[in-house]
Design a protein around this motif. Structure first.
Motif: not given
Length: 187
Positions: A130-143
């Motif tokens: 997900i971060d390879k798709f858009q950097e920083g996105l993983l933090k937005q979809v997992v918390g």
């Protein structure tokens, strides 16, 4: 949740598939669900697991990830955080609106359109791709929630109980399983 309650019914806003391993899937006019297999022509269709990391662990595992659904409402939430995600962008086969996918229990049946029936198996587990798709996105979809529990927002996985065509505009009706409702876990 009772049938007919808010979040129990919705609609399909987009359908997507890809015959090759890729993070994203191409939007289609329609997809065809095949009972016990998944989306016709999609790389993740099959009786046994097709996700590469899971194949590496045990290629004989049953495929509980035949069809990936994600709620369109997530895209608006991500947009407010500066990310641009469109249907198929996170690898889902079916993009929905109006149904609380993440709140459904394991075993819920999703009746889509006139023929197709999916059985909910669990949550999609977001990974570093997900971060390879858009950097920083993983933090937005997992918390984490207030109690410290992990919250995964990238949709749900399902198996096909009854096949049929699915296209944007189809209705989705959720039927809860009988007995105690088990919360969704990652699959």
């Amino acid at each position: 949740m009772d049938e007919g309650a808010p979040g129990m019914n919705g609609m399909v806003t987009a359908v997507s598939s890809n015959s090759e391993y890729s993070f994203t899937k191409t939007n289609r006019e329609r997809i065809t669900l095949l009972a016990g297999l998944g989306v016709e022509g999609d790389v993740h269709a099959g009786v046994t697991v097709k996700h590469r990391s899971r194949v590496a662990q045990d290629p004989t595992q049953p495929n509980l990830r035949q069809v990936h659904l994600i709620h369109e409402e997530l895209f608006a939430e991500l947009s407010a955080q500066g990310f641009q995600v469109a249907p198929g962008g996170l690898g889902e086969n079916i993009t929905t609106r109006g149904i609380d996918l993440l709140g459904l229990p394991v075993g819920t049946l999703l009746r889509i359109g006139d023929d197709a029936v999916l059985e909910v198996t669990g949550l999609r587990n977001p990974c570093v791709q997900i971060d390879k798709f858009q950097e920083g996105l993983l933090k937005q979809v997992v918390g984490r929630d207030e109690a410290g529990n992990i919250v995964r927002k990238t949709g749900i996985m399902s198996i096909v109980r009854q096949g049929g065509p699915v296209r944007a505009g189809n209705t989705i009706k959720a039927e809860l399983p009988s007995g105690p409702h088990l919360p969704l876990e990652r699959v």
